[in-house]
Design a protein around this motif. Structure first.
Motif, PDB file in Angstrom:
ATOM      1  N   VAL A 299       0.843  -1.191   0.000  1.00 37.49           N
ATOM      2  CA  VAL A 299       0.000   0.000   0.000  1.00 37.49           C
ATOM      3  C   VAL A 299       0.876   1.239   0.000  1.00 37.49           C
ATOM      4  O   VAL A 299       1.912   1.289   0.682  1.00 37.49           O
ATOM      5  N   VAL A 300       0.473   2.214  -0.792  1.00 39.11           N
ATOM      6  CA  VAL A 300       1.120   3.522  -0.830  1.00 39.11           C
ATOM      7  C   VAL A 300       0.054   4.578  -0.568  1.00 39.11           C
ATOM      8  O   VAL A 300      -1.021   4.547  -1.179  1.00 39.11           O
ATOM      9  N   PHE A 301       0.357   5.493   0.357  1.00 38.02           N
ATOM     10  CA  PHE A 301      -0.503   6.640   0.611  1.00 38.02           C
ATOM     11  C   PHE A 301       0.378   7.870   0.550  1.00 38.02           C
ATOM     12  O   PHE A 301       1.351   7.985   1.303  1.00 38.02           O
ATOM     13  N   LEU A 302       0.070   8.783  -0.362  1.00 41.70           N
ATOM     14  CA  LEU A 302       0.868   9.985  -0.543  1.00 41.70           C
ATOM     15  C   LEU A 302       0.025  11.224  -0.290  1.00 41.70           C
ATOM     16  O   LEU A 302      -1.085  11.351  -0.818  1.00 41.70           O
ATOM     17  N   THR A 303       0.553  12.115   0.521  1.00 42.62           N
ATOM     18  CA  THR A 303      -0.082  13.399   0.774  1.00 42.62           C
ATOM     19  C   THR A 303       1.004  14.409   1.112  1.00 42.62           C
ATOM     20  O   THR A 303       2.203  14.127   0.906  1.00 42.62           O
ATOM     21  N   ASN A 304       0.640  15.571   1.655  1.00 42.72           N
ATOM     22  CA  ASN A 304       1.602  16.675   1.712  1.00 42.72           C
ATOM     23  C   ASN A 304       1.414  17.568   2.931  1.00 42.72           C
ATOM     24  O   ASN A 304       1.512  18.794   2.828  1.00 42.72           O
ATOM     25  N   VAL A 305       1.192  16.967   4.105  1.00 46.38           N
ATOM     26  CA  VAL A 305       1.002  17.734   5.332  1.00 46.38           C
ATOM     27  C   VAL A 305       1.875  17.128   6.432  1.00 46.38           C
ATOM     28  O   VAL A 305       1.816  15.916   6.676  1.00 46.38           O
ATOM     29  N   LEU A 306       2.663  17.957   7.112  1.00 48.00           N
ATOM     30  CA  LEU A 306       3.497  17.457   8.196  1.00 48.00           C
ATOM     31  C   LEU A 306       2.644  17.030   9.391  1.00 48.00           C
ATOM     32  O   LEU A 306       1.589  17.610   9.664  1.00 48.00           O
ATOM     33  N   ASP A 307       3.133  16.014  10.088  1.00 49.67           N
ATOM     34  CA  ASP A 307       2.553  15.568  11.363  1.00 49.67           C
ATOM     35  C   ASP A 307       1.082  15.175  11.224  1.00 49.67           C
ATOM     36  O   ASP A 307       0.234  15.554  12.039  1.00 49.67           O
ATOM     37  N   THR A 308       0.760  14.380  10.230  1.00 43.39           N
ATOM     38  CA  THR A 308      -0.638  13.977  10.027  1.00 43.39           C
ATOM     39  C   THR A 308      -1.236  13.181  11.181  1.00 43.39           C
ATOM     40  O   THR A 308      -2.454  13.276  11.396  1.00 43.39           O
ATOM     41  N   PRO A 309      -0.468  12.395  11.962  1.00 41.75           N
ATOM     42  CA  PRO A 309      -1.107  11.724  13.106  1.00 41.75           C
ATOM     43  C   PRO A 309      -1.757  12.710  14.080  1.00 41.75           C
ATOM     44  O   PRO A 309      -2.796  12.398  14.680  1.00 41.75           O
ATOM     45  N   ASP A 310      -1.163  13.902  14.209  1.00 41.09           N
ATOM     46  CA  ASP A 310      -1.735  14.916  15.103  1.00 41.09           C
ATOM     47  C   ASP A 310      -3.043  15.480  14.554  1.00 41.09           C
ATOM     48  O   ASP A 310      -3.805  16.113  15.292  1.00 41.09           O
ATOM     49  N   LEU A 311      -3.311  15.250  13.275  1.00 40.76           N
ATOM     50  CA  LEU A 311      -4.531  15.747  12.637  1.00 40.76           C
ATOM     51  C   LEU A 311      -5.614  14.675  12.553  1.00 40.76           C
ATOM     52  O   LEU A 311      -6.665  14.907  11.965  1.00 40.76           O
ATOM     53  N   GLY A 312      -5.345  13.513  13.118  1.00 37.91           N
ATOM     54  CA  GLY A 312      -6.339  12.444  13.133  1.00 37.91           C
ATOM     55  C   GLY A 312      -6.145  11.372  12.087  1.00 37.91           C
ATOM     56  O   GLY A 312      -6.979  10.471  11.963  1.00 37.91           O
ATOM     57  N   VAL A 313      -5.061  11.433  11.310  1.00 41.20           N
ATOM     58  CA  VAL A 313      -4.796  10.410  10.299  1.00 41.20           C
ATOM     59  C   VAL A 313      -4.206   9.186  11.006  1.00 41.20           C
ATOM     60  O   VAL A 313      -3.075   9.221  11.491  1.00 41.20           O
ATOM     61  N   ASP A 314      -4.984   8.113  11.067  1.00 44.23           N
ATOM     62  CA  ASP A 314      -4.634   6.918  11.847  1.00 44.23           C
ATOM     63  C   ASP A 314      -4.266   5.788  10.895  1.00 44.23           C
ATOM     64  O   ASP A 314      -5.131   5.208  10.234  1.00 44.23           O
ATOM     65  N   THR A 315      -2.995   5.445  10.834  1.00 47.26           N
ATOM     66  CA  THR A 315      -2.572   4.406   9.892  1.00 47.26           C
ATOM     67  C   THR A 315      -2.988   3.011  10.340  1.00 47.26           C
ATOM     68  O   THR A 315      -3.013   2.096   9.504  1.00 47.26           O
ATOM     69  N   THR A 316      -3.325   2.834  11.605  1.00 49.28           N
ATOM     70  CA  THR A 316      -3.866   1.535  12.013  1.00 49.28           C
ATOM     71  C   THR A 316      -5.146   1.242  11.246  1.00 49.28           C
ATOM     72  O   THR A 316      -5.387   0.106  10.806  1.00 49.28           O
ATOM     73  N   GLU A 317      -5.976   2.260  11.050  1.00 52.73           N
ATOM     74  CA  GLU A 317      -7.184   2.097  10.235  1.00 52.73           C
ATOM     75  C   GLU A 317      -6.823   1.700   8.805  1.00 52.73           C
ATOM     76  O   GLU A 317      -7.463   0.814   8.214  1.00 52.73           O
ATOM     77  N   LEU A 318      -5.813   2.349   8.259  1.00 53.59           N
ATOM     78  CA  LEU A 318      -5.388   2.035   6.897  1.00 53.59           C
ATOM     79  C   LEU A 318      -4.881   0.598   6.812  1.00 53.59           C
ATOM     80  O   LEU A 318      -5.237  -0.149   5.884  1.00 53.59           O
ATOM     81  N   PHE A 319      -4.036   0.209   7.751  1.00 51.19           N
ATOM     82  CA  PHE A 319      -3.482  -1.147   7.724  1.00 51.19           C
ATOM     83  C   PHE A 319      -4.594  -2.195   7.741  1.00 51.19           C
ATOM     84  O   PHE A 319      -4.541  -3.182   7.001  1.00 51.19           O
ATOM     85  N   ASN A 320      -5.598  -1.989   8.573  1.00 55.52           N
ATOM     86  CA  ASN A 320      -6.673  -2.969   8.660  1.00 55.52           C
ATOM     87  C   ASN A 320      -7.551  -2.953   7.415  1.00 55.52           C
ATOM     88  O   ASN A 320      -8.055  -3.997   6.990  1.00 55.52           O
TER      89      ASN A 320
END
Length: 325
Positions: A299-320
């Protein structure tokens, strides 16, 4: 092109909720690319599947594989000392910093700023000691400049040339250190105090690559298929072997904790994940590149914002979501 499914829905949600302005999501298997979708607009620029993004630390495993090619050829050893390749390094240090330490964040090198005005090699040779090599784990960008110096010492070619050779061999020929690829603008740099153009000028082997989803998906497909075009299967197995599970971590971001192999990171929160054996790397600008060997998925996810985990982007959701895609 299919734009539905759990992983694509997750990527679309990040844009719809305003967490990121654009997102490109790609899935591949060992047989090749299966799907690439793009969402969102940034400053009037509609995201497309062939756009370049700043990869930040997704650069690390690609650089690590480049270096490990020299180990495969018998020109380097994981036990080689950085000071052998770079005599100016480590004046006053009583320990030995090895290639294994450099690739697994155990070098004890105090990390300088990514965007300083001095050349990377000077940053490395003048860096202070943070701890005795091998005794602790602390994320370190400049260590990958050390690994690049060792690859140059072993092979004689500039590191960039070696890396681009790996990219060409694996269908990732869009990988580049040049801003001429017109990458998406990075958001959040002012708040983070990052001079991103200063960082780009350094061509940092630990943070400076640009690439497209296709580049990373083609490279991931080769790894899943264990074709040996990037590194040999035995080398990849060694790179995936965790080397930090029994060592204390120094970190300012305790979650998500990830263990480290050689260049690759490994999720430590496996009890929360539907898939096991995941390996890959995140990047500071929200970029993600991960392989799921049991599911034969990259899987590849590309975007352009620093510190996305602090903005609610949860990669555990993506992994599942990827695990069931």
């Amino acid at each position: 092109m299919v734009e539905t499914g759990p992983a694509a829905d997750w990527a679309r949600k990040q844009v719809d909720l305003g967490r990121v302005p654009v997102a490109v999501l790609g899935i591949a298997s060992s047989q090749g690319i299966e799907d690439v979708v793009a969402f969102g607009t940034d400053g009037g620029r509609q995201a497309t599947a062939d756009h370049h993004f700043a990869l930040f630390s997704v650069s690390k495993p690609i650089s690590a594989m480049t270096v490990m090619r020299q180990v495969e050829l018998g020109k380097l050893s994981l036990g080689n000392a950085l000071s052998d390749a770079l005599p100016g390094f480590g004046a006053g240090r009583t320990d030995t910093v090895t290639l294994e330490h450099l690739l697994s964040h155990r070098s004890g090198i105090a990390d300088p700023a990514l965007d300083g005005g001095t050349p990377l090699r000077e940053d490395l040779t003048s860096a202070e000691q943070a701890f005795y090599a091998g005794s602790l784990v602390q994320y370190c960008n400049i260590a990958f400049e050390g690994a690049a110096a060792m690859a140059e010492w072993a092979d004689g070619r500039p590191f960039e040339e070696q890396l681009l050779s790996l990219a060409s061999d694996t269908g990732a020929s869009g990988l580049t250190f040049s801003t001429e690829c017109n990458p998406h603008t990075i958001h959040g740099t002012e708040a983070a105090g990052l001079n991103v153009n200063g960082m780009y000028r350094k061509k940092h082997p630990g943070a400076g690559l640009f690439g497209t989803a296709t580049d990373l998906l083609n490279l991931g497909s080769e790894l899943l298929g264990e074709t040996g075009k990037a590194v040999r299967p035995a080398t990849l197995a060694a790179m995936r072997r965790p080397r930090t599970t029994e060592v204390s971590h120094i970190t300012t971001r305790p979650k998500p904790l990830r263990h480290t192999g050689l260049g690759f990171q490994l999720p430590a929160n496996q009890s929360e994940l539907l898939a096991q054996g995941i390996y890959g790397h995140p990047g500071w600008a929200g970029t993600e590149w991960w392989m799921f060997p049991e599911q034969d998925r990259c899987v590849v996810f590309l975007t352009n914002v620093l510190d996305t985990p602090d903005l609610g982007v949860d990669t555990t959701e993506l992994f599942n979501a990827v695990a069931v895609s």
